[in-house]
Design an enzyme around this catalytic site. Structure first.
Site, mmCIF file in Angstrom:
data_model
loop_
_atom_site.group_PDB
_atom_site.id
_atom_site.type_symbol
_atom_site.label_atom_id
_atom_site.label_comp_id
_atom_site.label_asym_id
_atom_site.label_seq_id
_atom_site.Cartn_x
_atom_site.Cartn_y
_atom_site.Cartn_z
ATOM 1 N N CYS A 61 -15.507 -1.730 -7.655
ATOM 2 C CA CYS A 61 -15.674 -0.610 -7.599
ATOM 3 C C CYS A 61 -14.095 -0.790 -7.901
ATOM 4 O O CYS A 61 -13.802 0.233 -9.115
ATOM 5 C CB CYS A 61 -15.831 -0.193 -6.190
HETATM 6 C C1 UGA Z 1 -14.277 0.259 -2.264
HETATM 7 C C2 UGA Z 1 -13.558 1.455 -1.569
HETATM 8 O O1 UGA Z 1 -12.563 0.494 -0.493
HETATM 9 C C3 UGA Z 1 -14.248 2.156 -0.827
HETATM 10 O O2 UGA Z 1 -13.506 3.705 0.111
HETATM 11 C C4 UGA Z 1 -15.318 2.478 -1.632
HETATM 12 O O3 UGA Z 1 -16.344 3.837 -1.329
HETATM 13 C C5 UGA Z 1 -16.032 1.246 -2.760
HETATM 14 O O4 UGA Z 1 -14.872 0.549 -3.158
HETATM 15 C C6 UGA Z 1 -16.573 2.050 -3.433
HETATM 16 O O5 UGA Z 1 -16.428 3.302 -4.910
HETATM 17 O O6 UGA Z 1 -17.607 2.099 -3.444
HETATM 18 P P1 UGA Z 1 -14.862 -2.053 -1.900
HETATM 19 O O7 UGA Z 1 -15.187 -2.708 -3.425
HETATM 20 O O8 UGA Z 1 -16.348 -2.514 -0.994
HETATM 21 O O9 UGA Z 1 -14.933 -0.815 -1.515
HETATM 22 O O10 UGA Z 1 -14.098 -3.130 -1.556
HETATM 23 P P2 UGA Z 1 -12.277 -3.024 -1.096
HETATM 24 O O11 UGA Z 1 -12.431 -3.332 0.632
HETATM 25 O O12 UGA Z 1 -12.089 -1.946 -0.895
HETATM 26 O O13 UGA Z 1 -11.820 -4.200 -1.734
HETATM 27 C C7 UGA Z 1 -11.740 -4.567 -2.952
HETATM 28 C C8 UGA Z 1 -10.394 -5.471 -3.217
HETATM 29 O O14 UGA Z 1 -9.892 -5.571 -2.631
HETATM 30 C C9 UGA Z 1 -11.422 -6.962 -2.622
HETATM 31 O O15 UGA Z 1 -11.484 -8.398 -3.720
HETATM 32 C C10 UGA Z 1 -10.252 -7.394 -1.292
HETATM 33 O O16 UGA Z 1 -10.100 -8.448 -1.236
HETATM 34 C C11 UGA Z 1 -9.240 -6.796 -2.809
HETATM 35 N N1 UGA Z 1 -8.152 -6.286 -1.676
HETATM 36 C C12 UGA Z 1 -8.515 -5.135 -0.345
HETATM 37 C C13 UGA Z 1 -6.669 -6.866 -1.541
HETATM 38 O O17 UGA Z 1 -6.734 -7.935 -2.006
HETATM 39 N N2 UGA Z 1 -5.959 -6.416 -0.945
HETATM 40 C C14 UGA Z 1 -5.796 -5.469 0.651
HETATM 41 O O18 UGA Z 1 -4.962 -5.515 1.510
HETATM 42 C C15 UGA Z 1 -7.339 -4.745 0.166
#
Ligand code: UGA
Length: 449
Positions: free
Chosen positions: A278
């Site tokens: 995403c």
């Molecule tokens: C993301 C959004 O958070 C959701 O709200 C949205 O609905 C979803 O995309 C979507 O469009 O379907 P998701 O892809 O499941 O959700 O994962 P996230 O929790 O957002 O994490 C994404 C990436 O960012 C991961 O690789 C995580 O490790 C990284 N991340 C996250 C960081 O590097 N640092 C952070 O502080 C948070």
């Protein structure tokens, strides 16, 4: 045809990925009758056999109870699913095309099928798009496909809404049941009211429900995901500056920054960068969309550039400690793009593994759920069955996913089995102070002199 006054009770969901199946089990758990429709026969069989077709915490159990309660069934025939229900949520994937734009193939194909089913139905039906599509897509090609296939008119004969989904993989069910807000984009007042009534009944009081134009709702989704991406790249940029200043630790800095209520501490974890299906895809798609509108979106471009460089930076940190990489073993802890999922799409682990394999290092990877990467270029990757076997004899370990079981590791776990105890903490899960002096501990993004 006009909307009948009955409360919606029967719901079809077209698409059974994270969004579709989570939506399906959550509606079923609250007493709605749900038909989840997928063209994948295996998935139909697995769901009807009371199991989840992919790894997501709590989903297996939720599918089992939903099927056993009689409120959920999976169905291969989309037309049947639409005809037997009053509302259809369209949740099929909207993947990325090679040029970064959104591939609408599956959405349009599903809209055609839904349209054909509507033609056979003699009652008002509401179609709700949940997939991530750029502004103008629902009013443009999706409405056109529905109208053409059905011979009906949107707003008069059937309802049309956009209801973006904000769930995260790994916490899909909790997020679906307890969203921070609900966004309804409406083609017309009747469609919006009908969806608002359904969702107000489903969520109960206390969850803000915003009604707006279709286009604004489509944009909310991109604006939210790209804001999260910007936040992470901001944290990584701060990390890269901190890394050059002795005595500064980006985790300490972000803890201080995040307590400002205007900022908040979430999504400020520096590390190997963001992956998944995403944030990278949606940031690229919004860049492309903005470009077509005549705007270059420099902030979003920089966000992607910082992110792309971040995983390579992690690989470089490892390579800098290895010296000549041939005959050296590197242990990767974690392959999934985040914990609690088996998804490796756009995972930083792919960039790191590729960089190490390319220079001839022996790369072993352990992930609690991802058992192998079946993409070209990763044939050389080895998959020992445990953390200790992955670490055994390694000259460097890189943490790439913050799985709970990795957080439990102590410095002894590394020093006892590694050839050289060097740990690159690509997810900032270890406290460098707690790791004993026997361990050379390198933390990504941290300038510790
Ligand atoms: C993301 C959004 O958070 C959701 O709200 C949205 O609905 C979803 O995309 C979507 O469009 O379907 P998701 O892809 O499941 O959700 O994962 P996230 O929790 O957002 O994490 C994404 C990436 O960012 C991961 O690789 C995580 O490790 C990284 N991340 C996250 C960081 O590097 N640092 C952070 O502080 C948070």
């Amino acid at each position: 045809m006009t909307a009948h006054e009955n409360v919606v009770q029967r719901i079809s969901i077209v698409g059974t990925g994270y969004v579709g199946l989570s939506t399906a089990v959550c509606f079923a758990s609250r007493g709605y009758d749900v038909i989840a429709s997928t063209r994948n026969e295996d998935k139909v069989r697995i769901i009807n056999a009371k199991r989840a077709p992919f790894h997501e915490p709590g989903l297996d159990e939720a599918v089992r109870t939903s099927i056993e309660s009689g409120h959920l069934r999976a169905e291969i025939d989309r037309s049947e699913a639409v005809r037997q229900t009053e509302v259809t949520f369209l949740t099929v994937g909207t993947p990325e095309k090679a040029d970064g734009t959104v591939d609408l193939r599956y959405v349009i194909n599903a809209s055609d099928d839904i349209g054909r089913a509507l033609q056979l139905k003699n009652a008002y039906h509401l179609v709700v798009v949940k997939g991530t599509v750029t502004p103008g897509t629902v009013r443009g090609p999706i409405k056109a496909a529905l109208e053409e296939a059905s011979g009906l008119v949107a707003g008069r004969d059937f309802g049309l809404c956009m209801n973006p989904e904000f769930l995260r993989q790994g916490s899909a069910i909790r997020d679906t049941l307890h969203p921070d807000r609900v966004v309804i984009g409406e083609y017309d007042e009747q469609s919006g009211q009908r969806l608002a009534d359904l969702l107000a009944g489903f969520y109960g009081p206390g969850i803000p429900l915003l009604r707006m134009s279709l286009e604004s709702a489509e944009m909310v989704k991109y604006a939210s995901n790209t804001f999260l991406a910007v936040k992470i790249s901001y944290a990584n940029e701060m990390a890269n500056i901190c890394e050059r200043v002795p005595g500064v630790d980006v985790s300490e800095v972000m803890a201080g920054v995040g307590l400002d209520e205007r900022i908040n501490p979430r999504f400020l974890n520096a590390g190997a960068g963001f992956g998944g299906s995403c944030l990278p895809k949606d940031t690229k798609a919004l860049c492309k969309f903005a470009e077509v509108q005549g705007y270059s979106a420099p902030l979003l471009r920089a966000t992607l550039a910082v992110n792309q460089a971040q995983a390579s930076h992690v690989a470089q940190l490892a390579l800098a400690t290895l010296g000549e990489p041939r005959d050296k073993k590197v242990a990767l802890l974690g392959l999934a793009f985040k914990p609690d999922t088996d998804d490796v799409r756009e995972a930083p682990s792919l960039i790191v593994a590729r960089a190490l394999l390319k220079v001839g290092a022996h790369v072993s990877a352990f992930d609690p759920v991802v058992k192998r990467i079946s993409l070209p270029g990763f044939e050389g990757l080895e998959y020992p069955p445990s953390i200790s076997e992955c670490l055994a004899g390694a000259h460097c370990c890189i943490v790439l996913t913050e799985w709970e079981q990795f957080k439990q590791l102590t410095s002894d776990d590394f020093t006892q089995s590694m050839a050289t105890p060097v740990v690159i903490d690509g997810r900032r899960i270890f406290d460098p102070h707690e790791f004993g002096s026997r361990l050379t501990f390198l933390a990504v993004g941290v300038g510790r002199g």
